[in-house]
Design a protein around this motif. Structure first.
Motif, short mmCIF file in Angstrom:
data_model
loop_
_atom_site.label_atom_id
_atom_site.label_comp_id
_atom_site.label_asym_id
_atom_site.label_seq_id
_atom_site.Cartn_x
_atom_site.Cartn_y
_atom_site.Cartn_z
N MET A 1 0.85 -1.17 0.00
CA MET A 1 0.00 0.00 0.00
C MET A 1 0.89 1.22 0.00
O MET A 1 2.03 1.17 0.46
CB MET A 1 -0.97 -0.07 1.18
N GLY A 2 0.37 2.28 -0.50
CA GLY A 2 1.12 3.52 -0.56
C GLY A 2 1.10 4.26 0.78
O GLY A 2 0.33 3.92 1.69
N THR A 25 5.12 9.68 12.22
CA THR A 25 4.26 8.58 12.65
C THR A 25 3.84 7.74 11.44
O THR A 25 3.94 6.52 11.46
CB THR A 25 2.99 9.11 13.37
N VAL A 26 3.39 8.42 10.41
CA VAL A 26 2.96 7.73 9.18
C VAL A 26 4.14 6.97 8.58
O VAL A 26 4.00 5.81 8.17
CB VAL A 26 2.35 8.72 8.17
N GLU A 27 5.30 7.60 8.53
CA GLU A 27 6.50 6.96 7.98
C GLU A 27 6.85 5.70 8.76
O GLU A 27 7.16 4.65 8.18
CB GLU A 27 7.68 7.94 8.00
N SER A 28 6.79 5.78 10.09
CA SER A 28 7.11 4.62 10.93
C SER A 28 6.13 3.48 10.71
O SER A 28 6.52 2.32 10.60
CB SER A 28 7.12 5.02 12.40
N GLY A 34 3.53 -1.16 5.39
CA GLY A 34 3.43 -0.71 4.00
C GLY A 34 3.40 -1.82 2.98
O GLY A 34 2.90 -1.64 1.87
N HIS A 35 3.91 -2.99 3.34
CA HIS A 35 3.91 -4.13 2.42
C HIS A 35 2.52 -4.75 2.27
O HIS A 35 2.27 -5.51 1.34
CB HIS A 35 4.87 -5.21 2.93
N MET A 36 1.62 -4.41 3.19
CA MET A 36 0.28 -5.01 3.18
C MET A 36 -0.62 -4.34 2.14
O MET A 36 -0.46 -3.16 1.84
CB MET A 36 -0.37 -4.87 4.57
N ASP A 37 -1.57 -5.07 1.63
CA ASP A 37 -2.61 -4.51 0.80
C ASP A 37 -3.53 -3.68 1.69
O ASP A 37 -3.78 -4.03 2.84
CB ASP A 37 -3.40 -5.66 0.14
N PRO A 59 1.63 -1.17 15.12
CA PRO A 59 1.70 -1.82 13.80
C PRO A 59 1.77 -3.35 13.90
O PRO A 59 1.20 -4.05 13.07
CB PRO A 59 2.99 -1.26 13.20
N ARG A 60 2.44 -3.85 14.92
CA ARG A 60 2.58 -5.30 15.06
C ARG A 60 1.22 -5.99 15.22
O ARG A 60 1.06 -7.14 14.84
CB ARG A 60 3.49 -5.65 16.24
#
Length: 106
Positions: A1-2, A25-28, A34-37, A59-60
């Motif tokens: 995902m972007g 925060t978004v970057e982290s 980010g690899h997820m759909d 995120p985890r």
């Protein structure tokens, strides 16, 4: 995902727990999820929010719920395909000769 989609996920989280959403925060978050759909991440978010053991979403938690989310989304897609097949809108799903079951379940 972007990164913009990751930001949407983080903002959905922030809507409930009042966390501050910054570019960092978004970057982290994007580095981890980010690899997820996006559809998978969105479903994993719902699953993580429903988990009584998760107090502060990280995120985890989305990564941990991704497999369950994918399984649900795949089952929904199979069900929609079966409905379309039953209504004659698509070609029937092939049947495994050896097991006499649909290819997707064999």
């Amino acid at each position: 995902m972007g990164k913009s989609e990751t930001e949407l996920i983080v903002r959905k989280i922030a809507a409930l727990d009042n966390r501050i959403v910054t570019e960092e925060t978004v970057e982290s978050w994007h580095d981890i999820i980010g690899h997820m759909d996006y559809t998978v991440a969105e479903r994993a978010l719902v699953k993580a929010r429903q988990d009584v053991n998760v107090n502060w979403l990280e995120p985890r938690h989305l990564v941990a719920k991704a497999r369950e989310a994918i399984m649900e989304l795949n089952e929904e897609a199979r069900e929609l395909a079966r409905e379309a097949e039953a209504e004659g809108r698509v070609d029937p799903e092939p049947i495994c000769r050896a097991h006499r079951r649909r290819i997707t379940t064999c």
